[in-house]
Design a protein around this motif. Structure first.
Motif, PDB file in Angstrom:
ATOM      1  N   SER A   1      44.173  36.008  29.648  1.00 31.71           N
ATOM      2  CA  SER A   1      45.410  36.753  29.403  1.00 31.71           C
ATOM      3  C   SER A   1      46.395  36.706  30.574  1.00 31.71           C
ATOM      4  CB  SER A   1      45.074  38.217  29.118  1.00 31.71           C
ATOM      5  OG  SER A   1      44.115  38.309  28.118  1.00 31.71           O
ATOM      6  N   PHE A   2      46.022  36.042  31.679  1.00 29.57           N
ATOM      7  CA  PHE A   2      46.881  36.034  32.873  1.00 29.57           C
ATOM      8  C   PHE A   2      47.498  34.649  33.072  1.00 29.57           C
ATOM      9  CE2 PHE A   2      43.654  39.239  33.335  1.00 29.57           C
ATOM     10  CZ  PHE A   2      44.373  40.348  33.742  1.00 29.57           C
ATOM     11  N   GLU A   3      48.826  34.639  33.237  1.00 29.82           N
ATOM     12  CA  GLU A   3      49.481  33.348  33.356  1.00 29.82           C
ATOM     13  C   GLU A   3      49.341  32.731  34.733  1.00 29.82           C
ATOM     14  OE1 GLU A   3      53.403  33.806  31.647  1.00 29.82           O
ATOM     15  OE2 GLU A   3      52.343  34.122  29.734  1.00 29.82           O
ATOM     16  N   GLU A   4      49.294  33.593  35.762  1.00 29.39           N
ATOM     17  CA  GLU A   4      49.248  33.061  37.126  1.00 29.39           C
ATOM     18  C   GLU A   4      48.154  33.750  37.909  1.00 29.39           C
ATOM     19  OE1 GLU A   4      53.036  33.260  38.969  1.00 29.39           O
ATOM     20  OE2 GLU A   4      53.759  31.662  37.643  1.00 29.39           O
ATOM     21  N   PRO A   5      47.562  33.034  38.880  1.00 27.92           N
ATOM     22  CA  PRO A   5      46.538  33.680  39.706  1.00 27.92           C
ATOM     23  C   PRO A   5      47.129  34.827  40.519  1.00 27.92           C
ATOM     24  CG  PRO A   5      46.639  31.291  40.151  1.00 27.92           C
ATOM     25  CD  PRO A   5      47.789  31.613  39.263  1.00 27.92           C
ATOM     26  N   PHE A   6      46.370  35.886  40.667  1.00 26.54           N
ATOM     27  CA  PHE A   6      46.767  37.012  41.523  1.00 26.54           C
ATOM     28  C   PHE A   6      45.818  36.935  42.720  1.00 26.54           C
ATOM     29  CE2 PHE A   6      46.641  42.007  41.610  1.00 26.54           C
ATOM     30  CZ  PHE A   6      47.269  42.009  42.845  1.00 26.54           C
ATOM     31  N   GLU A   7      46.237  36.119  43.703  1.00 26.71           N
ATOM     32  CA  GLU A   7      45.336  35.843  44.834  1.00 26.71           C
ATOM     33  C   GLU A   7      45.058  37.065  45.688  1.00 26.71           C
ATOM     34  OE1 GLU A   7      47.763  32.704  45.945  1.00 26.71           O
ATOM     35  OE2 GLU A   7      46.763  31.357  44.505  1.00 26.71           O
ATOM     36  N   ASN A   8      45.957  38.031  45.646  1.00 26.68           N
ATOM     37  CA  ASN A   8      45.766  39.239  46.459  1.00 26.68           C
ATOM     38  C   ASN A   8      44.933  40.315  45.761  1.00 26.68           C
ATOM     39  OD1 ASN A   8      46.878  38.545  48.843  1.00 26.68           O
ATOM     40  ND2 ASN A   8      48.848  39.558  48.527  1.00 26.68           N
ATOM     41  N   LEU A   9      44.405  40.003  44.595  1.00 25.55           N
ATOM     42  CA  LEU A   9      43.548  40.980  43.907  1.00 25.55           C
ATOM     43  C   LEU A   9      42.289  41.193  44.745  1.00 25.55           C
ATOM     44  CD1 LEU A   9      43.086  42.691  41.307  1.00 25.55           C
ATOM     45  CD2 LEU A   9      41.944  40.715  40.323  1.00 25.55           C
ATOM     46  N   ARG A  10      41.913  42.462  44.948  1.00 20.70           N
ATOM     47  CA  ARG A  10      40.729  42.764  45.759  1.00 20.70           C
ATOM     48  C   ARG A  10      39.787  43.696  45.008  1.00 20.70           C
ATOM     49  NH1 ARG A  10      42.204  39.026  47.650  1.00 20.70           N
ATOM     50  NH2 ARG A  10      42.892  38.503  49.750  1.00 20.70           N
ATOM     51  N   ALA A  11      38.490  43.451  45.168  1.00 18.93           N
ATOM     52  CA  ALA A  11      37.470  44.292  44.546  1.00 18.93           C
ATOM     53  C   ALA A  11      37.192  45.492  45.445  1.00 18.93           C
ATOM     54  CB  ALA A  11      36.196  43.483  44.349  1.00 18.93           C
ATOM     55  N   VAL A  12      36.881  46.623  44.832  1.00 24.93           N
ATOM     56  CA  VAL A  12      36.507  47.810  45.610  1.00 24.93           C
ATOM     57  C   VAL A  12      35.038  48.159  45.318  1.00 24.93           C
ATOM     58  CG1 VAL A  12      37.086  50.200  46.181  1.00 24.93           C
ATOM     59  CG2 VAL A  12      38.906  48.598  45.593  1.00 24.93           C
ATOM     60  N   PHE A  13      34.723  48.417  44.066  1.00 26.68           N
ATOM     61  CA  PHE A  13      33.319  48.569  43.662  1.00 26.68           C
ATOM     62  C   PHE A  13      33.217  48.405  42.147  1.00 26.68           C
ATOM     63  CE2 PHE A  13      34.872  53.034  44.470  1.00 26.68           C
ATOM     64  CZ  PHE A  13      34.952  53.467  43.150  1.00 26.68           C
ATOM     65  N   SER A  14      31.994  48.320  41.645  1.00 27.18           N
ATOM     66  CA  SER A  14      31.858  48.292  40.196  1.00 27.18           C
ATOM     67  C   SER A  14      31.319  49.633  39.722  1.00 27.18           C
ATOM     68  CB  SER A  14      30.979  47.136  39.721  1.00 27.18           C
ATOM     69  OG  SER A  14      29.687  47.249  40.225  1.00 27.18           O
ATOM     70  N   VAL A  15      31.515  49.890  38.445  1.00 28.17           N
ATOM     71  CA  VAL A  15      31.086  51.169  37.894  1.00 28.17           C
ATOM     72  C   VAL A  15      30.099  50.899  36.740  1.00 28.17           C
ATOM     73  CG1 VAL A  15      31.956  53.535  37.601  1.00 28.17           C
ATOM     74  CG2 VAL A  15      33.534  51.778  38.315  1.00 28.17           C
ATOM     75  N   HIS A  16      30.298  51.522  35.591  1.00 30.77           N
ATOM     76  CA  HIS A  16      29.338  51.486  34.486  1.00 30.77           C
ATOM     77  C   HIS A  16      29.417  50.189  33.673  1.00 30.77           C
ATOM     78  CE1 HIS A  16      33.248  52.930  33.189  1.00 30.77           C
ATOM     79  NE2 HIS A  16      32.950  52.471  31.985  1.00 30.77           N
ATOM     80  N   PRO A  17      28.341  49.867  32.934  1.00 32.11           N
ATOM     81  CA  PRO A  17      28.368  48.716  32.019  1.00 32.11           C
ATOM     82  C   PRO A  17      29.232  49.012  30.787  1.00 32.11           C
ATOM     83  CG  PRO A  17      26.114  49.548  32.347  1.00 32.11           C
ATOM     84  CD  PRO A  17      27.038  50.554  32.928  1.00 32.11           C
ATOM     85  N   GLU A  18      29.883  47.970  30.272  1.00 31.54           N
ATOM     86  CA  GLU A  18      30.732  48.115  29.083  1.00 31.54           C
ATOM     87  C   GLU A  18      30.367  47.070  28.033  1.00 31.54           C
ATOM     88  OE1 GLU A  18      34.763  47.876  31.160  1.00 31.54           O
ATOM     89  OE2 GLU A  18      34.991  49.501  29.704  1.00 31.54           O
ATOM     90  N   PRO A  19      29.552  47.431  27.078  1.00 31.31           N
ATOM     91  CA  PRO A  19      29.223  46.490  26.002  1.00 31.31           C
ATOM     92  C   PRO A  19      30.450  46.224  25.125  1.00 31.31           C
ATOM     93  CG  PRO A  19      27.618  48.290  26.120  1.00 31.31           C
ATOM     94  CD  PRO A  19      28.777  48.680  26.986  1.00 31.31           C
ATOM     95  N   PHE A  20      30.605  44.975  24.688  1.00 33.27           N
ATOM     96  CA  PHE A  20      31.631  44.625  23.707  1.00 33.27           C
ATOM     97  C   PHE A  20      31.172  45.239  22.384  1.00 33.27           C
ATOM     98  CE2 PHE A  20      33.413  41.674  20.511  1.00 33.27           C
ATOM     99  CZ  PHE A  20      34.755  41.751  20.859  1.00 33.27           C
TER     100      PHE A  20
END
Ligand code: GLU
Length: 320
Positions: A100-119
């Motif tokens: 869904s993203f047209e261009e890379p967002f190179e400055n995107l940074r991870a902080v932590f992960s949370v709960h699982p999300e089933p489809f």
């Protein structure tokens, strides 16, 4: 006029005195999702913890409801939101400019992960839908643009060789509206990628005859094999009243992300607020019940860690 000047001067003095005692006020916003989801609880919970120390840190946090994962990543990129919750697949796609993203967002940074999300696919009992492929010819809510479920739905449709033309009706209702639309018999099924148990799904099960649909098969196995951020997932029957069997599907993790442009201390204070009040945080939603700090600092994170998060995790001995 004199009077006004005096008042202004007095006000200026008062502010200067205030500034000497406290940190400069700074605002941060956390992008969440619809109010019936878990992201909203994640954002509200994090802000509550951050705001407990506002007097020392000067940081004030708000967490409005938003369109979801893709909307959050785009808003962080635009500088309109400071941080946000996003599915781990969308974190990867956002970083690399795929899906869904047209261009890379190179400055995107991870902080932590949370709960699982089933489809999660939910369908009316009278629709006869028992597998993802059975959605063909039916009225399906594919999710609002900007939501994570919509973005993953696009991925699943591509993998299974389906298009929107295969459905008899396509709607793009928000997560807050879809359960009601199904029980009003306006749609046969909807998709939601969300932590369980979820209140709006339970409400649907109680108001009209409906249930979960398994999402399995070769195309799904392929997605899991090709992408680290997808894994098999089970929605346990025990999470809902009236559901008798476990549901097999695949899923992602909810993650917390920000931009490299956000100051180190702001991310540090946010992470610290969550990790030092961990039990309090976990108590805020049943979907957080199995969270561990160790997993949260690594699982589902494809963007580099923000330096403020890294600093805290090193200090806490969670990473080397
Ligand atoms: N996974 C959904 C999204 O990315 C949101 C789920 C929730 O609100 O908890 O939009």
């Amino acid at each position: 006029m004199n009077f006004v000047k005096t008042v202004t001067a007095a006000f200026a003095l008062a502010s200067a005195a205030g500034a000497a005692n406290a940190q400069e006020e700074r605002f941060m916003t956390i992008g969440t999702g619809g109010q019936t989801g878990v992201y909203y609880v994640v954002g509200q919970s994090i802000c509550r913890l951050v705001n407990r120390t506002s007097e020392e840190t000067g940081i004030k946090c708000t967490a409005p409801s938003t369109g979801g994962s893709v909307a959050n990543i785009n808003a962080i990129k635009a500088g309109d939101q400071t941080m946000g919750v996003a599915q781990s697949d969308q974190q990867y796609y956002g970083l690399n400019g795929e899906g869904s993203f047209e261009e890379p967002f190179e400055n995107l940074r991870a902080v932590f992960s949370v709960h699982p999300e089933p489809f999660t696919v939910v369908a009316r009992a009278d629709s006869g839908i028992e597998s993802f492929e059975d959605l063909a010819g039916k009225r399906v809510n594919i999710g609002n643009p900007g939501s994570g479920q919509r973005a993953t739905m696009d991925v699943v449709m591509e993998a299974t060789g389906m298009t929107e033309d295969d459905f008899s009706l396509v709607s793009e209702l928000k997560a807050t509206e879809q359960a009601q639309a199904m029980c009003d018999n306006k749609i046969d099924a909807f998709v939601y990628q969300v932590g369980h148990p979820n209140g709006s799904i339970q409400e649907a099960f109680s108001s009209c005859e409906s249930g979960f649909v398994n999402v399995t098969g070769e195309a799904i196995d392929g997605l899991i094999e090709e992408n680290d951020f997808y894994a098999t997932a089970t929605i346990p029957a025990s999470a809902y009243e009236g559901i008798e069997e476990d549901t097999e599907t695949f899923g992602v993790r909810a993650t917390f992300v920000t931009s490299a442009d956000v100051p180190e201390d702001m991310v540090y204070e946010t992470v610290k607020a969550v990790f030092e009040n961990f039990d309090r945080f976990k108590d805020l939603h049943p979907a957080f019940a199995n969270l561990t700090k160790e997993e949260m600092v690594s699982a589902g994170l494809s963007a580099p860690l923000h330096p403020g998060a890294e600093k805290y995790y090193k200090e806490a001995g969670l990473i080397e």
